[in-house]
Design a protein around this motif. Structure first.
Motif, mmCIF file in Angstrom:
data_model
loop_
_atom_site.group_PDB
_atom_site.id
_atom_site.type_symbol
_atom_site.label_atom_id
_atom_site.label_comp_id
_atom_site.label_asym_id
_atom_site.label_seq_id
_atom_site.Cartn_x
_atom_site.Cartn_y
_atom_site.Cartn_z
ATOM 1 N N GLU A 65 -19.914 -57.318 -24.009
ATOM 2 C CA GLU A 65 -20.008 -58.687 -23.514
ATOM 3 C C GLU A 65 -19.330 -59.660 -24.473
ATOM 4 O OE1 GLU A 65 -23.424 -61.851 -21.913
ATOM 5 O OE2 GLU A 65 -24.007 -60.017 -22.954
ATOM 6 N N GLU A 69 -15.485 -59.319 -24.248
ATOM 7 C CA GLU A 69 -14.987 -59.965 -23.031
ATOM 8 C C GLU A 69 -15.052 -61.489 -23.166
ATOM 9 O OE1 GLU A 69 -17.446 -58.283 -20.006
ATOM 10 O OE2 GLU A 69 -16.196 -56.485 -19.766
ATOM 11 N N LYS A 108 -11.937 -64.175 -22.858
ATOM 12 C CA LYS A 108 -11.999 -65.229 -21.837
ATOM 13 C C LYS A 108 -11.846 -66.624 -22.438
ATOM 14 C CE LYS A 108 -14.815 -66.866 -17.958
ATOM 15 N NZ LYS A 108 -16.069 -66.645 -17.183
#
Length: 268
Positions: free
Chosen positions: A122, A125, A129
């Motif tokens: 997580e 990512e 992002k």
């Protein structure tokens, strides 16, 4: 003709493949095909691999932690005349003698998909992002916010910290662009300004331009322009009131450790 190496493991097989690639790299011009066989749980699969290796004149390299599986593969390969190499077995046996205790013999305990694993994915990512100020909404959701002018290692530092389970957003500071409002709304304790000397930044940017086949005398690497950017950076971090780290002569790992130590102290 290429040589086939069957990489067999009761886990993902990444360790074995890395070892084989490191060894193969010593043979310039050698053609090697890797066939990874991960998460092996039964001897039937091992028999199939031995048969394939024999048919294709390949070699088997493996990491199996269950003694019975190791012994079966070694015996089967010897019976069929297939070259085989046990990477982890001998080391486990040596450590068993050294530690005077029996090994767990649990396949792939490090790959268990637990909460910690998902936190890491997580965080990685998240760093992708919210890299380079793409979406300012990430600033308010981040554990750490990195602030700096271009080429101060914001992105690699974000990724390194992400592997340590921190959600990181990074924001570029450019004199012609107003920083996002979120940067002044988030807690200063989450923010870290990345400071660098003008001379070092000039050197880094010139090398970057050269690597791209561009003129290293461009405004991007102009020392006066760099000083202007750094002055603007100083104004922004002063306004935020955040910690500033001089990254001039620091590797990414060093900067990350400084940030992690500060974060941990604040948690106490």
């Amino acid at each position: 003709m290429s040589q086939i190496v069957y990489v067999v493991s009761d886990s993902a097989g990444e360790t074995a493949e890395l070892v084989v690639k490191a060894a193969a790299s010593q043979f310039q011009g050698a053609l090697v095909q890797f066939r990874r066989v991960p998460y092996v749980e039964d001897v039937g699969t091992l028999s199939e691999v031995v048969a394939l290796a024999k048919m294709n004149r390949g070699i088997i390299v493996f990491t199996l932690v269950i003694p019975e599986m190791r012994q079966f593969l070694l015996a089967e390969a010897a019976r069929e005349g297939v070259p085989v190499y046990d990477i982890i077995g001998p080391l486990i046996e040596q450590m068993e003698q050294l530690f005077q205790m029996a090994p767990r013999c649990e396949p792939g305990p490090v790959r268990v998909l637990d909460e910690d694993y998902f936190r890491k994915i997580e965080a990685i990512e998240f760093a992708v992002k919210y890299d380079d100020g793409r979406d300012p909404r990430g600033i308010l959701r981040a554990d750490i916010v990195l602030i700096g002018v271009s080429r101060t290692s914001k992105t690699p530092l974000s990724q390194y910290l992400a592997h340590k389970r921190f959600k990181v957003a990074n924001v570029p500071i450019v004199p012609e662009v107003d920083p996002p409002e979120e940067l002044f709304q988030v807690s200063p304790k989450k923010c870290f300004g990345l400071k660098i000397s003008p001379e070092k930044l000039n050197e880094i940017r010139r090398e970057r331009l050269k690597s791209l086949g561009l003129d290293d005398r461009a405004i991007y690497a102009n020392i006066d322009r760099i000083k202007e950017e750094l002055q603007y950076f100083d104004e922004i971090v002063k306004k935020i009131g955040c910690e500033v780290i001089d990254v001039t002569n620091k590797a990414v790992e060093e900067t990350a450790n400084v940030i992690i130590n500060i974060m941990r102290k604040r948690e106490k």
